[in-house]
Each structure stands twice: as structure tokens, then as C-alpha cells.
Design a protein around this motif. Sequence first.
Motif, PDB file in Angstrom:
ATOM      1  N   THR A   1       0.822  -1.210   0.000  1.00  0.00           N
ATOM      2  CA  THR A   1       0.000   0.000   0.000  1.00  0.00           C
ATOM      3  C   THR A   1       0.856   1.260   0.000  1.00  0.00           C
ATOM      4  O   THR A   1       0.519   2.260  -0.662  1.00  0.00           O
ATOM      5  CB  THR A   1      -0.935   0.004   1.221  1.00  0.00           C
ATOM      6  OG1 THR A   1      -1.825  -1.111   1.137  1.00  0.00           O
ATOM      7  CG2 THR A   1      -1.757   1.295   1.291  1.00  0.00           C
ATOM      8  N   TYR A   2       1.977   1.226   0.733  1.00  0.00           N
ATOM      9  CA  TYR A   2       2.804   2.417   0.891  1.00  0.00           C
ATOM     10  C   TYR A   2       4.110   2.356   0.092  1.00  0.00           C
ATOM     11  O   TYR A   2       4.930   3.275   0.195  1.00  0.00           O
ATOM     12  CB  TYR A   2       3.086   2.662   2.378  1.00  0.00           C
ATOM     13  CG  TYR A   2       1.819   3.064   3.099  1.00  0.00           C
ATOM     14  CD1 TYR A   2       1.347   4.374   3.036  1.00  0.00           C
ATOM     15  CD2 TYR A   2       1.051   2.116   3.780  1.00  0.00           C
ATOM     16  CE1 TYR A   2       0.158   4.740   3.644  1.00  0.00           C
ATOM     17  CE2 TYR A   2      -0.140   2.473   4.395  1.00  0.00           C
ATOM     18  CZ  TYR A   2      -0.575   3.786   4.321  1.00  0.00           C
ATOM     19  OH  TYR A   2      -1.761   4.141   4.916  1.00  0.00           O
ATOM     20  N   MET A   3       4.278   1.313  -0.703  1.00  0.00           N
ATOM     21  CA  MET A   3       5.509   1.186  -1.488  1.00  0.00           C
ATOM     22  C   MET A   3       5.684   2.355  -2.454  1.00  0.00           C
ATOM     23  O   MET A   3       6.780   2.930  -2.557  1.00  0.00           O
ATOM     24  CB  MET A   3       5.506  -0.132  -2.268  1.00  0.00           C
ATOM     25  CG  MET A   3       6.734  -0.358  -3.120  1.00  0.00           C
ATOM     26  SD  MET A   3       8.262  -0.519  -2.167  1.00  0.00           S
ATOM     27  CE  MET A   3       8.108  -2.220  -1.590  1.00  0.00           C
ATOM     28  N   ALA A   4       4.642   2.733  -3.179  1.00  0.00           N
ATOM     29  CA  ALA A   4       4.776   3.821  -4.155  1.00  0.00           C
ATOM     30  C   ALA A   4       5.151   5.130  -3.468  1.00  0.00           C
ATOM     31  O   ALA A   4       5.972   5.901  -3.992  1.00  0.00           O
ATOM     32  CB  ALA A   4       3.480   3.983  -4.943  1.00  0.00           C
ATOM     33  N   ALA A   5       4.590   5.389  -2.290  1.00  0.00           N
ATOM     34  CA  ALA A   5       4.933   6.616  -1.568  1.00  0.00           C
ATOM     35  C   ALA A   5       6.399   6.618  -1.165  1.00  0.00           C
ATOM     36  O   ALA A   5       7.077   7.659  -1.244  1.00  0.00           O
ATOM     37  CB  ALA A   5       4.043   6.755  -0.339  1.00  0.00           C
ATOM     38  N   HIS A   6       6.904   5.469  -0.745  1.00  0.00           N
ATOM     39  CA  HIS A   6       8.318   5.394  -0.384  1.00  0.00           C
ATOM     40  C   HIS A   6       9.201   5.590  -1.613  1.00  0.00           C
ATOM     41  O   HIS A   6      10.220   6.290  -1.555  1.00  0.00           O
ATOM     42  CB  HIS A   6       8.615   4.045   0.278  1.00  0.00           C
ATOM     43  CG  HIS A   6       8.274   4.020   1.725  1.00  0.00           C
ATOM     44  ND1 HIS A   6       9.184   3.726   2.716  1.00  0.00           N
ATOM     45  CD2 HIS A   6       7.093   4.261   2.372  1.00  0.00           C
ATOM     46  CE1 HIS A   6       8.589   3.780   3.897  1.00  0.00           C
ATOM     47  NE2 HIS A   6       7.316   4.094   3.706  1.00  0.00           N
ATOM     48  N   LEU A   7       8.833   4.992  -2.734  1.00  0.00           N
ATOM     49  CA  LEU A   7       9.641   5.137  -3.938  1.00  0.00           C
ATOM     50  C   LEU A   7       9.596   6.572  -4.459  1.00  0.00           C
ATOM     51  O   LEU A   7      10.613   7.089  -4.950  1.00  0.00           O
ATOM     52  CB  LEU A   7       9.176   4.140  -5.001  1.00  0.00           C
ATOM     53  CG  LEU A   7       9.451   2.679  -4.651  1.00  0.00           C
ATOM     54  CD1 LEU A   7       8.790   1.752  -5.671  1.00  0.00           C
ATOM     55  CD2 LEU A   7      10.947   2.385  -4.557  1.00  0.00           C
ATOM     56  N   ASP A   8       8.449   7.228  -4.366  1.00  0.00           N
ATOM     57  CA  ASP A   8       8.370   8.654  -4.718  1.00  0.00           C
ATOM     58  C   ASP A   8       9.333   9.460  -3.855  1.00  0.00           C
ATOM     59  O   ASP A   8      10.050  10.347  -4.345  1.00  0.00           O
ATOM     60  CB  ASP A   8       6.946   9.172  -4.488  1.00  0.00           C
ATOM     61  CG  ASP A   8       6.026   8.895  -5.644  1.00  0.00           C
ATOM     62  OD1 ASP A   8       6.526   8.551  -6.732  1.00  0.00           O
ATOM     63  OD2 ASP A   8       4.801   9.005  -5.461  1.00  0.00           O
ATOM     64  N   TRP A   9       9.324   9.179  -2.567  1.00  0.00           N
ATOM     65  CA  TRP A   9      10.168   9.888  -1.604  1.00  0.00           C
ATOM     66  C   TRP A   9      11.646   9.671  -1.923  1.00  0.00           C
ATOM     67  O   TRP A   9      12.437  10.618  -1.935  1.00  0.00           O
ATOM     68  CB  TRP A   9       9.818   9.394  -0.211  1.00  0.00           C
ATOM     69  CG  TRP A   9      10.511  10.067   0.921  1.00  0.00           C
ATOM     70  CD1 TRP A   9      10.152  11.233   1.530  1.00  0.00           C
ATOM     71  CD2 TRP A   9      11.667   9.598   1.609  1.00  0.00           C
ATOM     72  NE1 TRP A   9      11.016  11.518   2.570  1.00  0.00           N
ATOM     73  CE2 TRP A   9      11.949  10.529   2.640  1.00  0.00           C
ATOM     74  CE3 TRP A   9      12.484   8.481   1.476  1.00  0.00           C
ATOM     75  CZ2 TRP A   9      13.029  10.370   3.512  1.00  0.00           C
ATOM     76  CZ3 TRP A   9      13.557   8.313   2.337  1.00  0.00           C
ATOM     77  CH2 TRP A   9      13.819   9.258   3.349  1.00  0.00           C
ATOM     78  N   HIS A  10      12.020   8.424  -2.212  1.00  0.00           N
ATOM     79  CA  HIS A  10      13.408   8.146  -2.588  1.00  0.00           C
ATOM     80  C   HIS A  10      13.768   8.837  -3.906  1.00  0.00           C
ATOM     81  O   HIS A  10      14.852   9.415  -4.045  1.00  0.00           O
ATOM     82  CB  HIS A  10      13.641   6.643  -2.713  1.00  0.00           C
ATOM     83  CG  HIS A  10      13.720   5.930  -1.405  1.00  0.00           C
ATOM     84  ND1 HIS A  10      14.716   6.173  -0.486  1.00  0.00           N
ATOM     85  CD2 HIS A  10      12.930   4.978  -0.855  1.00  0.00           C
ATOM     86  CE1 HIS A  10      14.532   5.394   0.577  1.00  0.00           C
ATOM     87  NE2 HIS A  10      13.460   4.672   0.377  1.00  0.00           N
ATOM     88  N   ALA A  11      12.861   8.761  -4.883  1.00  0.00           N
ATOM     89  CA  ALA A  11      13.153   9.337  -6.198  1.00  0.00           C
ATOM     90  C   ALA A  11      13.435  10.829  -6.097  1.00  0.00           C
ATOM     91  O   ALA A  11      14.338  11.348  -6.774  1.00  0.00           O
ATOM     92  CB  ALA A  11      11.988   9.086  -7.139  1.00  0.00           C
ATOM     93  N   SER A  12      12.716  11.533  -5.247  1.00  0.00           N
ATOM     94  CA  SER A  12      12.944  12.971  -5.127  1.00  0.00           C
ATOM     95  C   SER A  12      14.331  13.268  -4.561  1.00  0.00           C
ATOM     96  O   SER A  12      14.936  14.293  -4.882  1.00  0.00           O
ATOM     97  CB  SER A  12      11.862  13.594  -4.232  1.00  0.00           C
ATOM     98  OG  SER A  12      11.994  13.161  -2.885  1.00  0.00           O
ATOM     99  N   ARG A  13      14.842  12.356  -3.740  1.00  0.00           N
ATOM    100  CA  ARG A  13      16.165  12.559  -3.144  1.00  0.00           C
ATOM    101  C   ARG A  13      17.279  12.016  -4.029  1.00  0.00           C
ATOM    102  O   ARG A  13      18.443  12.410  -3.882  1.00  0.00           O
ATOM    103  CB  ARG A  13      16.189  11.928  -1.760  1.00  0.00           C
ATOM    104  CG  ARG A  13      15.434  12.774  -0.761  1.00  0.00           C
ATOM    105  CD  ARG A  13      14.811  12.014   0.373  1.00  0.00           C
ATOM    106  NE  ARG A  13      14.076  12.956   1.221  1.00  0.00           N
ATOM    107  CZ  ARG A  13      12.825  13.386   0.950  1.00  0.00           C
ATOM    108  NH1 ARG A  13      12.189  12.966  -0.132  1.00  0.00           N
ATOM    109  NH2 ARG A  13      12.245  14.250   1.755  1.00  0.00           N
ATOM    110  N   LEU A  14      16.923  11.125  -4.917  1.00  0.00           N
ATOM    111  CA  LEU A  14      17.885  10.649  -5.907  1.00  0.00           C
ATOM    112  C   LEU A  14      17.895  11.537  -7.159  1.00  0.00           C
ATOM    113  O   LEU A  14      18.628  11.253  -8.111  1.00  0.00           O
ATOM    114  CB  LEU A  14      17.558   9.198  -6.296  1.00  0.00           C
ATOM    115  CG  LEU A  14      17.703   8.183  -5.153  1.00  0.00           C
ATOM    116  CD1 LEU A  14      17.076   6.846  -5.555  1.00  0.00           C
ATOM    117  CD2 LEU A  14      19.162   7.992  -4.780  1.00  0.00           C
TER     118      LEU A  14
END
Length: 278
Positions: free
Chosen positions: A263-276
Amino acid sequence: MQISSDVLSHGGRQLVVTHDSAATATPMTFSLFLPPQAEHGKVPLVTYLSGLTCTHANVTDKGEYRRSCAERGLAFLAPDTSPRGDGVADAEGWDIGLGAGFYVDATEAPWSANYRMWSYVTEELPTLLAGEFPMLDRGRQAISGHSMGGHGALTVALRHPGRFRSVSAFAPIVAPSQVPWGEKAFFHYLGADREAWRQHDAVALIERGGRLPALKVDVGGADPFLERELRPGLLEQACAAAGQPLELAVQQGYDHSYHFVSTYMAAHLDWHASRLKI
């Protein structure tokens, strides 16, 4: 190295790879998703460490990460959680032995013969990936994990400053030296010296000066392990005292399962992507 599976998904390649490990003295398996952008240049890498009883397959089959990774140009690595095979030590129960390596290098017999998951995850596997998958950008890495793997993600990042731009976790065991799961595993793997345990305890590492560039943690409000094994309040207190930025959210109604993680995987990947800086 043998690619045992290579299938198309969301325009990218979902690989399952087996190789002989010098660290564990066994064959090891990992999954690696290469987004379509990897065909044309280097892509950032998110490493995901799984929890108790899991193999690489749990998140690969149930994590629902491929669409997000393909859209954001992220590679996604999922190693196994322990050595496996004939002669590898095991124990009764599911919280020690096979599927429960706790991302440490065991020093106690019989575990020390094969249970060297710290060396595997932090040294051997990154070296293998650098040689075999040059499209992975080692300068843009993030790490995440679930439960025991959340513990692993936190401690790996804390003890390798500068390697990861961002760190996240789903329901992590934040202070394993203070909870039953961790105490049992560390006693068997590392012996009775609690000082050795603290080298693999995220709360202790933060109290000793360890820092992370960015940290995001989600836990389920209906997780049956929340108060006894996970104890996110200990992490919150340690981060507040140390001035360590932390985004901690309790997601009401969610449990400890992959229904929560996915459920929260996409939110975590969005968060990582913004920092990458995708």
C-alpha cells in the motif's frame, strides 16, 4: 552468476539471479528489476531488505514496486535473507536460522560457518552488481526494508555514511538489542556480549552519533508486533535527542503484512526518487 529468470514488466526487466557466494559459502539468490531507462543509461538503485521468513520472492511477488520504478527510472534490488542449502544450520521456529539472518556476521558456532549476511549485503553483493550491471549508478543509491529488513536497512546505512542518499523502512525492528526477536537472534549469532549487539542496533548507533541524510518510517497501527518487537517510539526519541530528521507515520488499521507494505511502497519510492533527483 546465472540469470534464472528474465521477464518483461512495465517495459523493464525483472531478473532473478543466482550465484555462488564467498561470504556465505553457499549459493545465493537475489531479484533485480531494471527499469526501461536502464537500456539507455545509468539508473539509481533502491536496495530492499526483506523480513523474517522471507526470501527474495516475497517482495518480488507482492511488493507492487515495478510500475513505480519503471515510471521513475529506479532499479530495485531484493536479496535473500539468509544462506540456504544442505548443511546450513537451522533451528526450530521461524525467528532464527533459515530466513532469519538478521543482517549480521555470526561469530558463534554453528552459525558462523555460513551466516555472514552483513558481509554479503554490504560488500560482496555491491561488488558483484558493479561488475555485472554497469547501468546501476553507485553514486545514487537508496535503501529500504521491512521488519527485520528495516533493521538491516537502518544499520547498514548508519554504518556506511555517504553510501545512501535516503533511507526508509516499513515496520522496522529499530532496537533489536532491546526486544525479544533481536535478543534471541543476537545471542545465538553474536554471543552474550551486548556491546557487540549494539553495533547492529539503529537506536544505539544514533545515540552514538550515527546520522542519516533522510529517514522515512511507516508502521501499521494494527501491527500485532508494534509494542513488543518494533517499538518505533524508541527511534523517535533517539532521533529527537540527536537532531536526526525523521518522518514517522503510524498508518491506522494496517498490520505487519505485505498488504501494508504494498500500500505504501509507491509513496516510499516517490520519496526516494525525489532525493535521488530523478
